[in-house]
Design a protein around this motif. Structure first.
Motif, PDB file in Angstrom:
ATOM      1  N   VAL A  99       0.720  -1.098  -0.066  1.00 16.79           N
ATOM      2  CA  VAL A  99      -0.181   0.035   0.046  1.00 16.79           C
ATOM      3  C   VAL A  99       0.957   1.317  -0.150  1.00 16.79           C
ATOM      4  CG1 VAL A  99      -1.848   1.325   1.143  1.00 16.79           C
ATOM      5  CG2 VAL A  99      -2.201  -1.248   1.061  1.00 16.79           C
ATOM      6  N   VAL A 100       2.011   1.118   0.747  1.00 21.60           N
ATOM      7  CA  VAL A 100       2.715   2.470   0.923  1.00 21.60           C
ATOM      8  C   VAL A 100       3.564   2.565  -0.228  1.00 21.60           C
ATOM      9  CG1 VAL A 100       5.038   3.374   1.774  1.00 21.60           C
ATOM     10  CG2 VAL A 100       3.156   2.499   3.451  1.00 21.60           C
ATOM     11  N   PHE A 101       4.024   1.381  -0.913  1.00 28.84           N
ATOM     12  CA  PHE A 101       4.854   1.753  -1.960  1.00 28.84           C
ATOM     13  C   PHE A 101       3.718   2.079  -3.435  1.00 28.84           C
ATOM     14  CE2 PHE A 101       6.269  -0.381  -6.340  1.00 28.84           C
ATOM     15  CZ  PHE A 101       7.644   0.128  -6.029  1.00 28.84           C
ATOM     16  N   TRP A 102       2.492   1.666  -3.407  1.00 28.11           N
ATOM     17  CA  TRP A 102       1.683   1.813  -4.500  1.00 28.11           C
ATOM     18  C   TRP A 102       1.439   3.597  -4.203  1.00 28.11           C
ATOM     19  CZ3 TRP A 102      -3.481   4.003  -3.888  1.00 28.11           C
ATOM     20  CH2 TRP A 102      -4.263   4.273  -5.114  1.00 28.11           C
ATOM     21  N   LEU A 103       1.175   3.855  -2.693  1.00 31.95           N
ATOM     22  CA  LEU A 103       1.016   5.439  -2.513  1.00 31.95           C
ATOM     23  C   LEU A 103       2.000   6.224  -3.335  1.00 31.95           C
ATOM     24  CD1 LEU A 103      -0.713   5.162   1.003  1.00 31.95           C
ATOM     25  CD2 LEU A 103      -1.849   5.907  -1.067  1.00 31.95           C
ATOM     26  N   LEU A 104       3.212   5.830  -2.792  1.00 29.04           N
ATOM     27  CA  LEU A 104       4.530   6.610  -3.426  1.00 29.04           C
ATOM     28  C   LEU A 104       4.449   6.643  -4.905  1.00 29.04           C
ATOM     29  CD1 LEU A 104       7.134   5.413  -0.820  1.00 29.04           C
ATOM     30  CD2 LEU A 104       6.246   7.927  -1.317  1.00 29.04           C
ATOM     31  N   THR A 155       2.092   6.546  -7.215  1.00 29.05           N
ATOM     32  CA  THR A 155       1.328   7.121  -7.493  1.00 29.05           C
ATOM     33  C   THR A 155       0.980   8.483  -7.386  1.00 29.05           C
ATOM     34  OG1 THR A 155      -0.518   6.373  -5.997  1.00 29.05           O
ATOM     35  CG2 THR A 155      -0.249   4.886  -8.160  1.00 29.05           C
ATOM     36  N   GLY A 156       2.043   9.119  -6.426  1.00 31.57           N
ATOM     37  CA  GLY A 156       2.065  10.475  -6.224  1.00 31.57           C
ATOM     38  C   GLY A 156       1.508  11.025  -4.940  1.00 31.57           C
ATOM     39  N   HIS A 157       0.873   9.936  -4.170  1.00 28.91           N
ATOM     40  CA  HIS A 157       0.048  10.258  -2.675  1.00 28.91           C
ATOM     41  C   HIS A 157       1.115  10.347  -1.833  1.00 28.91           C
ATOM     42  CE1 HIS A 157      -2.897   8.652  -5.669  1.00 28.91           C
ATOM     43  NE2 HIS A 157      -3.733   9.542  -5.190  1.00 28.91           N
ATOM     44  N   LEU A 160      11.534   5.312  -3.501  1.00 31.55           N
ATOM     45  CA  LEU A 160      12.217   6.695  -3.400  1.00 31.55           C
ATOM     46  C   LEU A 160      13.246   6.857  -4.605  1.00 31.55           C
ATOM     47  CD1 LEU A 160      11.965   7.542   0.411  1.00 31.55           C
ATOM     48  CD2 LEU A 160      10.685   8.463  -1.318  1.00 31.55           C
ATOM     49  N   GLY A 161      13.838   5.674  -4.628  1.00 34.13           N
ATOM     50  CA  GLY A 161      14.733   5.527  -5.666  1.00 34.13           C
ATOM     51  C   GLY A 161      14.374   5.876  -6.922  1.00 34.13           C
ATOM     52  N   SER A 162      13.337   4.961  -7.448  1.00 36.57           N
ATOM     53  CA  SER A 162      12.544   5.041  -8.706  1.00 36.57           C
ATOM     54  C   SER A 162      12.000   6.440  -8.780  1.00 36.57           C
ATOM     55  CB  SER A 162      11.457   4.186  -8.607  1.00 36.57           C
ATOM     56  OG  SER A 162      11.772   2.942  -8.516  1.00 36.57           O
ATOM     57  N   LEU A 163      11.731   7.287  -7.925  1.00 37.14           N
ATOM     58  CA  LEU A 163      11.169   8.546  -8.113  1.00 37.14           C
ATOM     59  C   LEU A 163      12.404   9.475  -8.019  1.00 37.14           C
ATOM     60  CD1 LEU A 163       8.092   8.412  -5.453  1.00 37.14           C
ATOM     61  CD2 LEU A 163       8.225   8.434  -8.091  1.00 37.14           C
TER      62      LEU A 163
END
Length: 182
Positions: free
Chosen positions: A17-22, A24-26, A77-80
């Motif tokens: 859930v945390v991964f998905w939120l990150l 998708t910009g949430h 965070l690395g992907s972003l």
């Protein structure tokens, strides 16, 4: 199944859930869930000790849930591009190498008991602090660039030190079995 183990399982469920939120910009929601996961870790540890609810399952699940959360947040965070790619590779590689060493010792019928070292605890604390600071900075535009840079380098140094500490202990452990000293 006791309350601390249930809390740990919920924390593990929060990982995707945390991964998905990150991804998708949430970031604000991801930040608050990350903080909630950290508080749940403290709560399950307190309950397990306070009410003598410590179990072998919990002893394995708790650090696994923590590592899954941290690794997934670092990868996101690395992907972003919020964390340097080299640091993400370093952190993930350290964990993979430790797991592989434990598996090898287990497969060779010489299981190693993993005890967290002081440097490893400091490494985990630095990783949590870095992830929380980056998430807070992303969520609230706090302009924490210098703090982030300091924590990146601290985490890198502690990751390397922790890997070498575990590697040295594992080599000594396996050497005792190979030389028949056990």
């Amino acid at each position: 199944m006791n309350p601390p183990n249930l809390i740990t399982i919920v924390r593990a469920i929060l990982v995707p859930v945390v991964f998905w939120l990150l991804m998708t910009g949430h970031t604000l929601s991801a930040f608050f869930l990350f903080i909630a996961a950290g508080l749940s870790d403290a709560l399950d540890g307190f309950l397990a000790k306070r009410y003598n609810w410590q179990t072998e399952l919990g002893a394995h699940l708790d650090p696994l849930a923590d590592k899954l959360l941290l690794v997934s947040v670092f990868i996101a965070l690395g992907s972003l591009r919020e964390l340097p790619f080299w640091l993400v590779v370093m952190v993930v590689s350290r964990d993979v190498l430790i797991v592989l060493a434990v598996m090898v010792s287990w497969l060779m019928n010489h299981p190693v008991k993993m005890k967290p070292h002081v440097v490893s605890k400091a490494n985990t604390l630095a990783q949590i602090a870095l992830a929380a600071i980056v998430l807070a900075d992303m969520s609230f535009a706090l302009e924490l660039g210098h703090v982030r840079t300091l924590l990146v380098w601290l985490t890198a140094v502690l990751t390397i030190a922790s890997l070498f500490t575990y590697l040295r202990a594992w080599i000594a452990h396996m050497g005792r079995f190979e030389s028949g000293q056990v």
